[in-house]
Write an enzyme that holds these catalytic residues in place. Structure first.
Site, PDB file in Angstrom:
ATOM      1  N   HIS A 172       0.852  -1.188   0.000  1.00  0.00           N
ATOM      2  CA  HIS A 172       0.000   0.000   0.000  1.00  0.00           C
ATOM      3  C   HIS A 172       0.882   1.230   0.000  1.00  0.00           C
ATOM      4  O   HIS A 172       1.938   1.235   0.623  1.00  0.00           O
ATOM      5  CB  HIS A 172      -0.921   0.009   1.229  1.00  0.00           C
ATOM      6  CG  HIS A 172      -2.093   0.909   1.063  1.00  0.00           C
ATOM      7  ND1 HIS A 172      -2.032   2.255   1.319  1.00  0.00           N
ATOM      8  CD2 HIS A 172      -3.356   0.659   0.621  1.00  0.00           C
ATOM      9  CE1 HIS A 172      -3.211   2.791   1.051  1.00  0.00           C
ATOM     10  NE2 HIS A 172      -4.032   1.847   0.621  1.00  0.00           N
ATOM     11  N   ASP A 206      -7.922  -5.292   0.013  1.00  0.00           N
ATOM     12  CA  ASP A 206      -8.447  -5.923  -1.194  1.00  0.00           C
ATOM     13  C   ASP A 206      -8.113  -7.401  -1.293  1.00  0.00           C
ATOM     14  O   ASP A 206      -8.788  -8.148  -1.986  1.00  0.00           O
ATOM     15  CB  ASP A 206      -7.936  -5.189  -2.439  1.00  0.00           C
ATOM     16  CG  ASP A 206      -8.621  -3.844  -2.566  1.00  0.00           C
ATOM     17  OD1 ASP A 206      -9.777  -3.759  -2.147  1.00  0.00           O
ATOM     18  OD2 ASP A 206      -8.000  -2.894  -3.050  1.00  0.00           O
TER      19      ASP A 206
END
Ligand code: CMC
Length: 436
Positions: free
Chosen positions: A312, A370
């Site tokens: 991320h 996700d």
């Protein structure tokens, strides 16, 4: 904003030093206000990817990537996800405070009474190929809502902005489910407003006119959590797109359509779909036995493939949403008796191997939300092509809240980034290319 703190920028090329005010937020890094830099020095800053640039002031969502902290209007995501439902979260993001019982009833009632789309909208779908990606339909249909709601497009009118917000929140589940039903050739299911927001969406997705749809509370709660965890995430690519589009005065439906288009990319909202595509691929090539080979590829820069659902830009220690989603993931797999399903077992093994691998540990690459949300959605019965639509449905409230905040700023300006030009200097068109 006023401040005592200052920073001075000196130059080695003879340009006079420039002093900038430094402002502090309630939490998070201070910012240097460089707005007068160009006027004072004739120079721009250069920050592709916005690595060090705060593009706006905001009071909605705060992320501390090092601590793995996400706050909605100050409340930790861990508390919001457990104590609130999605519509409470929407109210919080839009209004700054959680709703009282009365406010909640009023807000939920308004959203649930706006769920139908104009009947003309259903004919709009017929222009698309059945195998279109549902995100293509969603970009188009959300943009097209502007054609139906001329009565609320004055963006300077707070009442119009409120009505548009309610319409967008209410109609997104209907449009997303219509995109799905169209792709599988089933009739559209009209909303049933006596159900909760999330149960209604599941019914529109998975119900048919032939049978009563039975709401499953565990699965509905799981989807509600997915919506809460994806509701806002500060100034990410799609939100920044919505703000940039909105800064020109474009209507909210056009702005949210722009946000949906940005979300579609695999480095952003497309990651959960890309993650499932990757898992399917490993599964087809031999499953768990082949994980080692794949992990080798993910680590090899020349392979061009990354471990989707890991890493991320902001969370460098862990993604707090991933922790909550992981919990939900195990709950859903247990509820559906899928713990031993080969694809889900493969995902769990891949997670374990990557978390222990030096390459991922050193680079602080952890599973992001996700990774798990893709697995949960697959287990709930959503086809992979719908994953990003669910993300868009959830993020719509964040986009609206951020858009609304921006429009309400007294000194709001059109967004107009500058550039470092490295193309040809001025030159004349050679004789052989001249048509005169
Ligand atoms: N698999 C393998 N290597 C990776 C991965 C990955 N998923 N992510 C980053 N790296 C490597 C990268 O190659 C680089 O290595 P090195 O230092 O040797 O050059 C290092 O880790 C740092 O990566 P980066 O590209 O500088 O990190 P970034 O902050 O620019 O990118 C990211 C963040 C999310 C785009 C990236 O991690 C990625 O592409 N992940 C896979 C896609 C994904 O899951 N995206 C969903 C993001 S969460 C949803 C949302 O909030 O939108």
């Amino acid at each position: 904003m006023s401040t005592e703190k200052k920073a001075t920028l000196t130059f080695t090329d003879g340009t006079a030093a420039v002093e900038f005010p430094i402002y502090g937020g309630t939490i998070g890094p201070d910012v240097l206000d460089i707005r007068k830099l160009y006027g004072a020095s004739g120079k721009f800053t250069f920050d592709p990817g916005f690595m060090s640039t705060a593009a706006c002031e905001s009071r909605i969502t705060y992320i501390d990537g090092d601590k793995g902290e996400l706050l909605y209007r100050g409340y930790p995501i861990e508390q919001v996800a457990v104590h609130c439902d999605f519509l409470d979260t929407c109210y919080l993001l839009l209004n700054g405070e959680l709703p009282t019982e009365e406010q909640s009833q009023d807000f939920d009632g308004r959203v649930l009474r706006h769920t139908m789309v104009q009947e003309q909208m259903s004919r709009f779908f017929l222009g698309f190929r059945r195998d279109s990606h549902p995100m293509a339909l969603l970009v188009a249909c959300v943009g097209a809502l502007a054609a139906f709601y001329h009565d609320s497009l004055d963006i300077q009118n707070p009442e119009h902005r409120f009505v548009s917000a309610i319409r967008l929140l209410a109609k997104m589940p209907t449009l997303v489910s219509m995109a799905y039903k169209y792709s599988i050739g089933q009739p559209f299911i009209y909303p049933k407003n006596s159900l909760s927001y999330t149960a209604n969406f599941m019914r529109m997705m998975f119900g048919t006119p032939c049978e009563e749809y039975a709401v499953n509370d565990v699965l509905t709660r799981a989807l509600d959590r997915i919506l809460i965890l994806h509701a806002d995430h500060e100034q990410n690519a799609s939100t920044s797109t919505v703000r940039l589009a909105g800064s020109s005065g474009a209507n909210p439906f056009a702005c949210i359509a722009a946000g949906i288009a940005t979300l579609w990319g695999p480095a952003h909202g497309g990651a959960n779909e890309a993650c499932l595509v990757m898992l399917d691929d490993i599964q087809r090539q031999g499953g768990i036995e082949k994980i080692g080979e794949y992990v080798g590829k993910f680590k090899d820069k020349n392979s061009g493939v990354k471990l989707m659902g890991f890493g991320h830009r902001v969370y460098k220690n862990y993604d707090p949403r991933a922790k909550l989603m992981r919990e939900t993931c195990h709950e859903v797999l247990a509820e559906l008796g899928l713990e031993n399903d080969p694809l889900f077992a493969l995902a769990m093994k891949l997670e374990q191997i990557a978390l222990e691998d030096d390459y991922f540990v050193k680079r602080k690459l952890y599973p992001n939300v996700d990774f798990y949300s893709g697995i949960v959605q697959k287990a709930l019965g959503f086809p992979t092509s719908m994953f990003t639509c669910i993300f868009a449905l959830a993020r719509t409230v964040g986009w609206i809240a951020q858009w609304n905040e921006m429009i309400g700023e007294p000194d709001q300006k059109i967004g107009r980034p500058r550039q470092l030009y490295t193309g040809p200097v001025r030159r004349d068109i050679p004789q052989q290319f001249r048509r005169d």
